[in-house]
Structures are given as C-alpha cells and as structure tokens.
Design an enzyme around this catalytic site. Structure first.
Site, mmCIF file in Angstrom:
data_model
loop_
_atom_site.group_PDB
_atom_site.id
_atom_site.type_symbol
_atom_site.label_atom_id
_atom_site.label_comp_id
_atom_site.label_asym_id
_atom_site.label_seq_id
_atom_site.Cartn_x
_atom_site.Cartn_y
_atom_site.Cartn_z
ATOM 1 N N ASN A 96 -0.534 -0.002 6.137
ATOM 2 C CA ASN A 96 -1.115 0.199 7.463
ATOM 3 C C ASN A 96 -1.678 -1.109 8.029
ATOM 4 O OD1 ASN A 96 -2.025 1.641 9.768
ATOM 5 N ND2 ASN A 96 -2.307 3.461 8.496
ATOM 6 N N HIS A 97 -2.364 -0.996 9.152
ATOM 7 C CA HIS A 97 -2.765 -2.158 9.945
ATOM 8 C C HIS A 97 -3.653 -3.117 9.153
ATOM 9 C CE1 HIS A 97 -6.990 -0.899 10.510
ATOM 10 N NE2 HIS A 97 -6.495 0.320 10.429
#
Length: 217
Positions: free
Chosen positions: A138-139
C-alpha cells in the site's frame, strides 16, 4: 526470432509468471517466444513452452534475450539473476496489465508484479521484487531488494521492509505512520496468515495473531 524471454524456474511460481507475461506481451511484442529455464529439467516442454537448460538458453539465437527469475527463495533468485546478467542478458521488469499500480510508484530493476496485485501510491520497491497474485503493497511503503510477497500478503501503508524479507500467504502487516513506520528487518520471515502489529527484527521468523517471534529449541 526477434526476442527470447526465459522464465528461470518451472515450478508453481514460474507457471504463474510465464502465462501472464505471454498474455501481456502478445500484442506489443508479437515476435517473442517465452521459455522456461531449468538447471535439471524433467520435461522438454511444459504447457506448450520449451524447457531449456541455462547453457541452451544462452546459446539460442535471438536478436534480444531477456530473463526473469520466478523462484520464491530470494537468495536463489539473486544468485540466478546475477548469473544471467553476467551473461549479458536483459533483466525484465514487468507489472501485469491486470495489476493495480497507483501514482508515484518506484520499481527497482527486475521487479515482477503478478495479476491482481496492488502497488499503492508512492510506494518504493527495490530490485528483484516478486509480488505474487493478490498481494498488496500500500501507499508510502518502502521495500528493499529481493523482497518476496506470497499470494494475498497484505502490506498496509507506511511499512518499511528490509532486503530479502519474505511475507507469507495471507499475512497482514498493520499500517505505520510517516514518522513511525512499521519495520520488517532484513531477512525476516512473516509466516502464513500472521498479523504483524509491531516491528520484526532482522532475521526473525514471526507467526500467529498477533505475530510473535518463533522460538526454536
């Protein structure tokens, strides 16, 4: 032949990687042949693709020769990748057309991202990465070199993962923050289905929910 691509490893991982490479390259590179590379082949052909020893692949006539290593063990993946590079072959970096890649992602050389995997915004992934089907980075995550994510491994945002770490199938790594990222040390192993809520030391193996360091007798 214009281009020859070798997928080093004909086990389960290789038999996932080769078909999606073939499908993704069908229109953009119609004159490419994909083959398996095996040190000790049992079959001459698997699923309609030739199986070649490394020496045979090296000698095969082609205008351009590329490779990827589809083996989950990262040390083996590094060793074989360095052998192929030393022989003058191109190291393939590829994100499946059926993967999701958001904004600002940085991918190191030789990274392979499988179908239905996710790379979140501003993630940084090192060289030799292998992200299996349905894995998620994820980010704002930062991954070192030779990291392996098994199917359905879920790395939430702001996690830092060291070189040669292995994240097992279905493992869940909680989200960190920009000033306090969750850290997985070099060479650490996160077991299948583990839920990681705190940092994992380098070289440790963690299992369970919540994940704990596996103690050996």
């Amino acid at each position: 032949m214009t281009r020859l691509i070798g997928v080093y490893g004909a086990g389960g991982c290789g038999r996932v990687v080769l078909p999606f490479l073939r499908d993704d390259l069908r229109d953009s590179a119609p004159n490419v042949e994909l083959v398996f590379i095996e040190d000790h082949p049992v079959n001459a052909e698997i699923n309609g693709h030739r199986v070649m020893r490394f020496a045979e692949f090296h000698k095969e006539d082609a205008e351009r020769k590329s490779f990827t290593v589809a083996i989950a063990d990262s040390r083996t993946r590094q060793r074989l990748s360095e052998t192929c590079k030393a022989a003058g072959m191109d190291w393939l970096t590829h994100v499946s057309q059926r993967a999701l890649q958001l904004d600002g992602v940085t991918l190191g050389e030789g990274a392979i991202v499988s179908p239905f995997a996710t790379l979140g915004s501003n993630a940084k992934v090192g060289k030799g990465f292998l992200g299996d089907i349905y894995s998620c980075v994820n980010h704002d995550c930062i991954l070192g070199d030779w990291v392996t994510l098994a199917p359905y491994a879920n790395v939430n945002g702001n996690v830092h993962i060291g070189d040669h770490a292995y994240i097992g199938s279905g493992a869940l790594l909680r989200q960190g923050s920009a000033d306090h990222p969750l850290r997985i040390g070099d060479g650490a192993i996160v077991g299948m289905g583990a839920v990681v809520t705190k940092d994992v030391p380098a070289g440790a193996t963690v299992v369970g929910n919540p994940a704990r360091v596996l103690k050996r007798d």
